[in-house]
Design a protein around this motif. Structure first.
Motif, PDB file in Angstrom:
ATOM      1  N   UNK A 464       5.904  33.883  74.073  1.00  8.69           N
ATOM      2  CA  UNK A 464       4.541  33.465  73.762  1.00  8.69           C
ATOM      3  C   UNK A 464       4.160  33.876  72.350  1.00  8.69           C
ATOM      4  N   UNK A 465       3.448  32.993  71.661  1.00 16.24           N
ATOM      5  CA  UNK A 465       2.910  33.290  70.340  1.00 16.24           C
ATOM      6  C   UNK A 465       1.581  34.012  70.532  1.00 16.24           C
ATOM      7  N   UNK A 466       1.405  35.135  69.857  1.00 13.02           N
ATOM      8  CA  UNK A 466       0.192  35.937  70.014  1.00 13.02           C
ATOM      9  C   UNK A 466      -0.472  36.151  68.661  1.00 13.02           C
ATOM     10  N   UNK A 467      -1.668  36.730  68.705  1.00 10.10           N
ATOM     11  CA  UNK A 467      -2.374  37.077  67.475  1.00 10.10           C
ATOM     12  C   UNK A 467      -2.683  35.881  66.594  1.00 10.10           C
ATOM     13  N   UNK A 468      -3.019  34.740  67.212  1.00  9.51           N
ATOM     14  CA  UNK A 468      -3.307  33.532  66.433  1.00  9.51           C
ATOM     15  C   UNK A 468      -4.672  33.671  65.770  1.00  9.51           C
ATOM     16  N   UNK A 469      -4.726  33.440  64.461  1.00  9.12           N
ATOM     17  CA  UNK A 469      -5.987  33.529  63.730  1.00  9.12           C
ATOM     18  C   UNK A 469      -6.008  32.528  62.590  1.00  9.12           C
ATOM     19  N   UNK A 470      -7.210  32.125  62.208  1.00  8.97           N
ATOM     20  CA  UNK A 470      -7.415  31.206  61.089  1.00  8.97           C
ATOM     21  C   UNK A 470      -8.278  31.887  60.038  1.00  8.97           C
ATOM     22  N   UNK A 471      -7.949  31.681  58.770  1.00  8.75           N
ATOM     23  CA  UNK A 471      -8.784  32.162  57.679  1.00  8.75           C
ATOM     24  C   UNK A 471      -8.931  31.046  56.647  1.00  8.75           C
ATOM     25  N   UNK A 472     -10.117  30.970  56.061  1.00  6.51           N
ATOM     26  CA  UNK A 472     -10.430  29.892  55.127  1.00  6.51           C
ATOM     27  C   UNK A 472     -10.610  30.456  53.719  1.00  6.51           C
ATOM     28  N   UNK A 473     -10.162  29.696  52.742  1.00  4.08           N
ATOM     29  CA  UNK A 473     -10.332  30.044  51.328  1.00  4.08           C
ATOM     30  C   UNK A 473     -11.125  28.913  50.675  1.00  4.08           C
ATOM     31  N   UNK A 474     -12.431  29.135  50.506  1.00  5.35           N
ATOM     32  CA  UNK A 474     -13.323  28.109  49.984  1.00  5.35           C
ATOM     33  C   UNK A 474     -14.065  28.632  48.761  1.00  5.35           C
ATOM     34  N   UNK A 475     -14.528  27.712  47.886  1.00 11.89           N
ATOM     35  CA  UNK A 475     -15.264  28.139  46.693  1.00 11.89           C
ATOM     36  C   UNK A 475     -16.554  28.855  47.072  1.00 11.89           C
ATOM     37  N   UNK A 476     -17.116  29.626  46.150  1.00  9.32           N
ATOM     38  CA  UNK A 476     -18.396  30.298  46.412  1.00  9.32           C
ATOM     39  C   UNK A 476     -19.469  29.284  46.801  1.00  9.32           C
ATOM     40  N   UNK A 477     -20.279  29.646  47.779  1.00 10.41           N
ATOM     41  CA  UNK A 477     -21.332  28.756  48.246  1.00 10.41           C
ATOM     42  C   UNK A 477     -20.933  27.882  49.410  1.00 10.41           C
ATOM     43  N   UNK A 478     -19.659  27.964  49.837  1.00 14.06           N
ATOM     44  CA  UNK A 478     -19.193  27.171  50.967  1.00 14.06           C
ATOM     45  C   UNK A 478     -18.646  28.088  52.048  1.00 14.06           C
ATOM     46  N   UNK A 479     -18.798  27.673  53.296  1.00 19.74           N
ATOM     47  CA  UNK A 479     -18.209  28.386  54.422  1.00 19.74           C
ATOM     48  C   UNK A 479     -17.794  27.382  55.482  1.00 19.74           C
ATOM     49  N   UNK A 481     -17.200  26.635  59.585  1.00 18.48           N
ATOM     50  CA  UNK A 481     -17.517  27.013  60.964  1.00 18.48           C
ATOM     51  C   UNK A 481     -16.569  26.260  61.888  1.00 18.48           C
ATOM     52  N   UNK A 482     -15.707  26.978  62.590  1.00 22.73           N
ATOM     53  CA  UNK A 482     -14.729  26.363  63.482  1.00 22.73           C
ATOM     54  C   UNK A 482     -15.432  25.667  64.632  1.00 22.73           C
ATOM     55  N   UNK A 483     -15.004  24.453  64.955  1.00 25.84           N
ATOM     56  CA  UNK A 483     -15.563  23.679  66.062  1.00 25.84           C
ATOM     57  C   UNK A 483     -14.553  23.650  67.195  1.00 25.84           C
ATOM     58  N   UNK A 484     -14.954  24.102  68.354  1.00 21.63           N
ATOM     59  CA  UNK A 484     -14.017  24.268  69.453  1.00 21.63           C
ATOM     60  C   UNK A 484     -13.321  25.617  69.338  1.00 21.63           C
ATOM     61  N   UNK A 485     -12.380  25.865  70.232  1.00 22.37           N
ATOM     62  CA  UNK A 485     -11.717  27.165  70.267  1.00 22.37           C
ATOM     63  C   UNK A 485     -10.723  27.351  69.137  1.00 22.37           C
ATOM     64  N   UNK A 486     -10.234  26.253  68.569  1.00 18.05           N
ATOM     65  CA  UNK A 486      -9.161  26.378  67.606  1.00 18.05           C
ATOM     66  C   UNK A 486      -7.829  26.526  68.311  1.00 18.05           C
ATOM     67  N   UNK A 487      -6.759  26.753  67.564  1.00 16.60           N
ATOM     68  CA  UNK A 487      -5.425  26.838  68.181  1.00 16.60           C
ATOM     69  C   UNK A 487      -5.299  28.066  69.069  1.00 16.60           C
ATOM     70  N   UNK A 488      -4.909  27.847  70.326  1.00 20.84           N
ATOM     71  CA  UNK A 488      -4.688  28.940  71.271  1.00 20.84           C
ATOM     72  C   UNK A 488      -3.235  29.054  71.677  1.00 20.84           C
ATOM     73  N   UNK A 489      -2.470  27.961  71.489  1.00 21.24           N
ATOM     74  CA  UNK A 489      -1.061  27.915  71.866  1.00 21.24           C
ATOM     75  C   UNK A 489      -0.292  27.237  70.741  1.00 21.24           C
ATOM     76  N   UNK A 490       0.847  27.784  70.405  1.00 22.58           N
ATOM     77  CA  UNK A 490       1.698  27.200  69.367  1.00 22.58           C
ATOM     78  C   UNK A 490       3.122  27.149  69.890  1.00 22.58           C
ATOM     79  N   UNK A 491       3.754  25.975  69.756  1.00 22.67           N
ATOM     80  CA  UNK A 491       5.146  25.800  70.144  1.00 22.67           C
ATOM     81  C   UNK A 491       5.909  25.173  68.984  1.00 22.67           C
ATOM     82  N   UNK A 492       7.225  25.368  68.928  1.00 19.79           N
ATOM     83  CA  UNK A 492       8.021  24.732  67.866  1.00 19.79           C
ATOM     84  C   UNK A 492       7.892  23.214  67.916  1.00 19.79           C
TER      85      UNK A 492
END
Length: 725
Positions: A464-479, A481-492
């Motif tokens: 099982x793939x664990x510790x799944x996280x997302x990080x964003x790199x956006x210009x100042x003034x932007x952010x 917001x993830x919609x939905x749960x995002x990736x919870x399972x990853x397979x080859x």
């Protein structure tokens, strides 16, 4: 025919006359528009009902009708309010329609046309957007469903059986036609398009092959799913689509801000050092009467139960030594091969194979909750992570109950589900896989079942793939917001879709670049997938990314509505109403307020027919699809690798072939399947006449070509050892 009420007193067909579908495919997203034309040829007014399937993850976002020359644009309302408006319109003699989601599954919609005066036409236009699955060979698969079979209603179920009251008509007598045209767009280039139906030649509309058009060469009947496989030049390249918000919508809201859809294909290693091949594999096979139906619409197509049995053989031959396994069959009741999972040995494999060959679709209706609960009651084995494989044609009514049961045990297993045959419930098959961290596949043709199932087995063998996280790199003034749960399972080899709402404004907009990083762990190793994309949103009227993002959020929110707070319910309504994406709490309603005169005469109800091709012999069987296909579909592999798991690699060389004229040819057993059926549990073969025949040589010739000594695991095997490693 007359006794079934399918024809009126004048021997005229029911009102549906034609269907026209236009599809815009951008990468792995399809924006679909369907127009259905009705004409009331009866002497009195008609209230018609049309029931149709849509993928559970598709976002239905627009609906309109032309009734007697008046165009009525539907409005999305809270369901109770929409039903009241529809009822008031009917009582007042006005033309109206109501589009709503049936039940909580999300993959069945019904449209009530309301009062359609005699002699007048009604043209209904439905628009929805959906994600396209990635096939094992890299193709994007679009499927236009032909018909949804009735759902089986378990004993004691008090919900609705959606299509039970809709009549069927014999093959070839459906009184309506179908046209389908497709526009393709991809920045990575379009290689080719294949189909199980006859297509016009692919026409490129750009010199760099980034846009193209194709359509059906002839109108197929509505008794078969229309399937397109789109092959891109670089199908596994990560990408991002940024879409500008809806003009006039409030900034900061989902529809007012820009939205981004990121497609990642993590390059997980196929083999991890120190990985254990041990595990517990439980196979849950649907043996209800409907499994006697054919796999697809071809004449003499194999039954679903037979295709599932062949797949079980492949899986049993492919399990690793040292694992545990068990096989369950279910219908109105269930049974298992063993009281508890047993160790995988040559003896248990051979015994199970003999029992698999005797399995029949003879267990009645489709009740999956009881066997699931029995499986979950059995204790898990330490050091052997549980992997559940579910094979079903998806004909159940209590979908949400089943998904909830799987979700309650999500920490103890992974679930890999397979929808078998045309019309399988996407809500059920995708729902249980999503609930337990597995993957879902849909199989409508026997020839492509094995690569998909064995691909899932390879995923199950991965830790099982664990510790799944997302990080964003956006210009100042932007952010973001993830919609939905995002990736919870990853397979080859599995695609990972991420939706996010981008708030704020980048400076300067012309050169700004955004980035996203997906990070995860496999055992003690950390992996990262990075993607940069220009912050230049695309304009578009239909806003497919926003619609899919809203649907992704709604799928998460609706799952908590029944047990959640009033705040959760309000958020579901707000998301649905602002995005125009219908959900279980909303419905589209339209009322023709221009008609001053009420319709005259008594109201007659006529249901739009679904195709009927005979009833399976078992009392619980539903209507099955068996059509004479003018273009039979077959898969050819250029590889002859004899190992079962290598069928997955072979699938990349598979292709549609419409050159078969005799249905009998499609029923011939694959040489690969013959070889796999003779394989021992340890991966070797006994050199006997059966193996020689499968290889196309004589036994004497095979023995003569064997080397005098072969090194196997440090030990020598002479040419007379009688085994081929």
């Amino acid at each position: 025919m007359r006794s079934c009420g399918l024809l009126n007193s004048s021997n005229k067909p029911v009102p549906l006359r034609s269907g026209s579908v236009t599809v815009l495919i951008r990468g792995f997203v399809a924006d679909v528009g369907c127009e259905l034309l009705y004409k009331n040829e009866e002497p009195g007014p008609v209230e018609a009902v049309f029931v149709f399937p849509v993928d559970a993850e598709a976002a239905v976002y627009a609906f309109q009708a032309r009734l007697g020359g008046a165009c009525i644009q539907a409005q999305l309302r809270e369901k109770k309010q929409a039903q009241e408006l529809y009822g008031d319109a009917l009582a007042g003699g006005q033309s109206s329609f109501l589009l709503q989601q049936e039940g909580a599954g999300g993959d069945v919609f019904s449209c009530s046309l309301g009062n359609l005066p005699p002699g007048e036409e009604a043209a209904l236009t439905l628009r929805y957007v959906c994600e396209l699955p990635l096939e094992p060979d890299g193709a994007a698969r679009y499927m236009l469903p032909a018909v949804l079979r009735p759902r089986y209603t378990p004993h004691g179920w008090d919900g609705e059986d959606i299509t039970q009251g809709v009549p069927r008509v014999p093959q070839g007598e459906l009184p309506y036609t179908l046209n389908l045209s497709v526009t393709l767009q991809s920045p990575h280039g379009i290689d080719r398009v294949l189909s199980n139906c006859s297509l016009t030649p692919l026409s490129y509309t750009a010199g760099n092959r980034t846009t193209a058009q194709v359509s059906l060469a002839e109108a197929p009947p509505w008794d078969r799913d229309v399937e397109l496989l789109v092959y891109y030049t670089e199908p596994h390249k990560p990408s991002a689509v940024l879409e500008v918000g809806l003009p006039g919508a409030e900034p900061g809201s989902l529809m007012g801000d820009s939205a981004v859809m990121v497609t990642l294909l993590p390059s997980l290693p196929e083999a991890v050092p120190g990985q254990s091949s041990a595990g517990e594999f439980i196979f849950l096979l649907d043996r209800s009467g409907s499994m006697e139906c054919p796999m697809d619409g071809r004449d003499r197509s194999p039954q679903r139960i037979d295709s599932a049995k062949k797949t079980l053989v492949l899986l049993l031959k492919s399990l690793p030594l040292g694992c545990y396994f068990n096989i369950y069959g279910f219908g109105s009741r269930f049974e298992s091969f063993y009281p508890q999972s047993v160790g995988y040995t040559q003896q248990t494999m051979a015994e199970s194979l003999q029992r698999v060959q005797k399995l029949q679709a003879d267990l009645g209706g489709t009740e999956i909750l009881a066997p699931l609960r029995a499986i979950y009651r059995s204790p898990c084995r330490d050091g052997h992570p549980r992997q559940l494989f579910v094979f079903t044609d998806g004909e159940v009514a209590n979908t949400q109950n089943v998904i909830a049961e799987v979700q309650r045990h999500q920490g103890a297993h992974r679930c890999f589900s397979f929808g078998i045959g045309e019309g399988a419930s996407t809500a059920l098959v995708k729902g249980i896989a999503r609930a337990a961290g597995g993957s879902a596949e849909f199989i409508t043709g026997q020839d492509r079942m094995q690569p998909k199932v064995l691909q899932s087995l390879k995923r199950a063998l991965q830790p099982a793939v664990t510790g799944i996280s997302l990080s964003w790199d956006l210009p100042p003034g932007m952010e973001a917001a993830l919609l939905g749960r995002g990736p919870e399972v990853i397979f080859p080899g599995q695609r990972c879709l991420v939706y996010a709402q981008l708030r704020g404004q980048s400076q300067p907009p012309d050169t700004a670049v955004g980035g996203v990083t997906l990070q995860y762990r496999i055992q003690d190793q950390t992996y990262k997938e990075k993607l940069q994309f220009p912050l230049q949103p695309q304009d578009g009227e239909r806003l497919p990314v926003h619609r899919l993002a809203a649907k992704s959020l709604l799928l998460e929110l609706e799952g908590a509505v029944d047990t959640g707070s009033e705040r959760d319910r309000r958020r579901v309504l707000e998301t649905s109403l602002s995005s125009g994406v219908v959900c279980s709490l909303t419905a589209y309603v339209g009322v023709d307020t221009e008609r001053g005169q009420p319709v005259q005469g008594p109201l007659v109800r006529r249901d739009i027919p679904l195709a009927d091709f005979g009833t399976a012999p078992h009392m619980y069987s539903r209507q099955c699809l068996m059509a004479n296909s003018s273009a039979p579909m077959a898969m050819y592999c250029s590889s002859s690798v004899p190992m079962a798991l290598d069928l997955v690699a072979c699938s990349a060389a598979c292709d549609f072939d419409d050159s078969l004229d005799e249905p009998e040819q499609a029923l011939e057993e694959s040489p690969l399947l013959r070889l796999v059926s003779l394989q021992n549990a340890d991966g070797s073969w006994d050199l006997d006449p059966r193996l020689a025949a499968a290889l196309g040589v004589s036994e004497a010739d095979a023995r003569g070509r064997m080397p005098s000594k072969v090194s196997v695991g440090g030990e020598g095997l002479g040419s007379d050892g009688g085994q081929v490693p």
